[in-house]
Design an enzyme around this catalytic site. Structure first.
Site, short mmCIF file in Angstrom:
data_model
loop_
_atom_site.label_atom_id
_atom_site.label_comp_id
_atom_site.label_asym_id
_atom_site.label_seq_id
_atom_site.Cartn_x
_atom_site.Cartn_y
_atom_site.Cartn_z
CB SER B 143 -5.76 -3.22 9.11
OG SER B 143 -7.09 -3.13 9.55
CE1 TYR B 156 -6.80 -0.86 4.34
CE2 TYR B 156 -8.07 -1.90 6.11
CZ TYR B 156 -7.04 -1.06 5.70
OH TYR B 156 -6.25 -0.45 6.63
CB ALA B 158 -8.02 -9.68 0.27
CB SER B 159 -4.65 -5.54 0.62
OG SER B 159 -5.08 -4.65 1.64
CE LYS B 160 -3.67 -2.50 5.31
NZ LYS B 160 -2.39 -1.80 5.06
CB ILE B 189 -4.84 4.99 13.77
CG1 ILE B 189 -4.37 3.56 14.13
CG2 ILE B 189 -3.88 6.04 14.31
CD1 ILE B 189 -4.14 3.30 15.59
CB THR B 191 -4.67 8.75 9.96
OG1 THR B 191 -5.44 7.72 9.32
CG2 THR B 191 -3.78 8.13 11.02
N1 LIG Z 1 -6.03 4.87 10.04
C1 LIG Z 1 -6.41 3.70 10.46
O1 LIG Z 1 -7.40 3.56 11.18
C2 LIG Z 1 -5.64 2.46 10.10
C3 LIG Z 1 -5.91 1.29 10.80
C4 LIG Z 1 -5.21 0.12 10.49
C5 LIG Z 1 -4.26 0.16 9.49
N2 LIG Z 1 -4.01 1.31 8.80
C6 LIG Z 1 -3.00 1.28 7.76
O2 LIG Z 1 -2.00 2.23 8.04
C7 LIG Z 1 -1.38 2.66 6.84
C8 LIG Z 1 -1.33 4.17 6.84
O3 LIG Z 1 -2.66 4.64 6.91
P1 LIG Z 1 -3.02 6.11 7.41
O4 LIG Z 1 -4.18 5.98 8.30
O5 LIG Z 1 -1.80 6.80 7.87
O6 LIG Z 1 -3.56 6.72 6.02
P2 LIG Z 1 -3.27 8.07 5.28
O7 LIG Z 1 -3.15 9.19 6.24
O8 LIG Z 1 -4.30 8.12 4.21
O9 LIG Z 1 -1.83 7.83 4.61
C9 LIG Z 1 -1.65 6.93 3.57
C10 LIG Z 1 -0.27 7.11 3.00
O10 LIG Z 1 -0.07 6.21 1.91
C11 LIG Z 1 0.52 6.92 0.83
N3 LIG Z 1 0.14 6.33 -0.45
C12 LIG Z 1 -1.11 5.99 -0.86
N4 LIG Z 1 -1.06 5.52 -2.12
C13 LIG Z 1 0.25 5.55 -2.52
C14 LIG Z 1 0.94 5.22 -3.72
N5 LIG Z 1 0.29 4.75 -4.80
N6 LIG Z 1 2.28 5.38 -3.76
C15 LIG Z 1 2.95 5.85 -2.70
N7 LIG Z 1 2.35 6.19 -1.54
C16 LIG Z 1 1.02 6.05 -1.45
C17 LIG Z 1 -0.04 8.32 0.98
O11 LIG Z 1 0.81 9.26 0.38
P3 LIG Z 1 0.54 10.07 -0.99
O12 LIG Z 1 -0.93 10.26 -1.11
O13 LIG Z 1 1.33 11.32 -0.80
O14 LIG Z 1 1.12 9.19 -2.04
C18 LIG Z 1 -0.01 8.50 2.49
O15 LIG Z 1 1.26 8.94 2.91
C19 LIG Z 1 -2.21 2.06 5.71
O16 LIG Z 1 -1.55 0.92 5.21
C20 LIG Z 1 -3.48 1.66 6.38
O17 LIG Z 1 -4.12 0.58 5.74
C21 LIG Z 1 -4.67 2.47 9.09
#
Ligand SMILES: NC(=O)c1ccc[n+]([C@@H]2O[C@H](COP(=O)([O-])OP(=O)(O)OC[C@H]3O[C@@H](n4cnc5c(N)ncnc54)[C@H](OP(=O)(O)O)[C@@H]3O)[C@@H](O)[C@H]2O)c1
Lengths: 73, 248
Positions: B143, B156, B158-160, B189, B191
């Site tokens: 991110s 968050y 730090a993790s990224k 994004i 989501t």
């Molecule tokens: N949306 C944004 O604006 C954005 C921007 C930059 C980066 N990101 C990154 O993109 C990635 C996906 O985000 P997203 O927006 O698609 O979020 P999301 O719709 O909330 O999806 C997160 C996914 O992670 C899975 N997950 C969470 N905890 C888990 C665990 N303990 N074990 C296995 N799976 C787990 C969830 O599945 P279950 O709940 O079914 O386990 C889900 O499929 C993340 O790493 C996020 O930091 C997102």
């Protein structure tokens, strides 16, 4: 948890001296009550009571008592 | 006509495949010809993703990635069932908003388990010869928070940053087998995670700098597909920024 103990938690979270706020204190009167404090409250309620507060819940709060009332569990 | 992003015949593991970017990526990869192996915790939502995939031979596995010690065995099962992998996408992740004073070790650790430690352990296991083919491509979904901070996102961010950091030495180690590893630094994004951010009182004005608007998950999926494909052969050990202008 008694209301007194809950107030202690809130004062600690807001870094206020003990006795600064009471049940009837309006949130608008607390100078450090801001969006970061609201996020802290979300974390506090999650950690201590397992409650998931939302931003929408928080904007409805007017007084300290409104917060104390949801701090259950 | 050639398609430089063609993924025909490639097996790709996608974490976080039950939602958001992971789901959109899985669908896209299947359309480009890949066999996709989906994982997340929620079986029902994994089933929905599976039903959206193009073609045959895909599979899904429910697993809680916080169980780091079990990852090696989990991956062995995936490889035993599906053969060795050609690609890996770590999109599993959680975000949280906690002001510094509420960011205690326990919650920091908990977030690092999903966002970072599982990524590191998966990469360690997948990069073995017995689990991945030479020329594979691995991707961590990072991110812009890795390099630009917003209030209450210390854990968050730090993790990224940890994801972006670990791939550089690994890229060098894996280069002998022509394996590439990169992260993508996405901006906001649209989501579930974004909806959660708004619901929890997230400040949208912090994102006004994202002047090309909130990103579409499908466009995020294209960036991931590009990095998995041979079209990106020159790219390894780097964090690709895909932020709709946010950092500029
Ligand atoms: N949306 C944004 O604006 C954005 C921007 C930059 C980066 N990101 C990154 O993109 C990635 C996906 O985000 P997203 O927006 O698609 O979020 P999301 O719709 O909330 O999806 C997160 C996914 O992670 C899975 N997950 C969470 N905890 C888990 C665990 N303990 N074990 C296995 N799976 C787990 C969830 O599945 P279950 O709940 O079914 O386990 C889900 O499929 C993340 O790493 C996020 O930091 C997102």
């Amino acid at each position: 948890m008694t209301n007194g103990e809950k107030i202690d938690l809130l004062e600690e979270m807001l870094e206020l001296k003990s006795g600064t706020i009471s049940e009837n204190t309006a949130l608008a009167e607390i100078s450090v009550w801001d969006s970061m404090a609201a996020l802290s409250l979300i974390a506090l309620c999650d950690e201590h009571f397992g409650i998931q507060l939302t931003g929408e819940d928080i904007v409805k709060f007017r007084t300290v008592k409104d917060i104390l009332d949801i701090m259950v569990g | 006509m050639i398609n430089p992003m063609d993924l025909t015949g490639k097996s790709i593991l996608v974490t976080g495949a039950s939602s958001g970017i992971g789901r959109a990526a899985a669908v896209k990869l299947s359309r480009l010809g890949a066999k996709v192996i989906l994982t997340a915790r929620d079986q029902e939502r994994l089933g929905i993703t599976l039903s959206q995939l193009n073609g045959e031979g895909h599979a899904y596995y429910s697993y809680d990635l916080k169980r780091i010690e079990g990852i090696e065995e989990f991956l062995s099962k995936i490889v035993a069932d599906n053969g060795i992998l050609n690609g890996f996408v770590h999109s599993a992740g959680v975000s949280e908003m906690k002001p510094l004073k509420m960011s205690k070790f326990n919650s920091l650790h908990d977030l690092m388990l999903t966002n970072f430690y599982s990524f590191a352990e998966l990469i360690r296991c997948i990069s073995k010869k017995s689990s991945s083919a030479d020329g594979s491509s691995f991707i961590g979904v990072s991110s812009v928070s890795s390099i630009k901070g917003n209030k209450s996102q210390s854990a968050y961010s730090a993790s990224k940053s940890a994801m972006d950091g670990i791939i550089r030495p690994i890229a060098k180690e894996l280069s002998a087998r022509r394996i590439r590893i990169n992260t993508v630094l996405f901006g906001m994004i649209g989501t579930e995670m974004f909806n959660e951010f708004l619901k929890k009182g997230g400040d949208i004005s912090a994102w006004k700098d994202q002047y090309m608007g909130i990103g579409d998950p499908e466009d995020a999926a294209n960036v991931i597909a590009f990095l998995l494909s041979d079209a990106s052969k020159l790219i390894t050990g780097t964090g690709l920024i895909a932020d709709c202008g946010y950092l500029s």
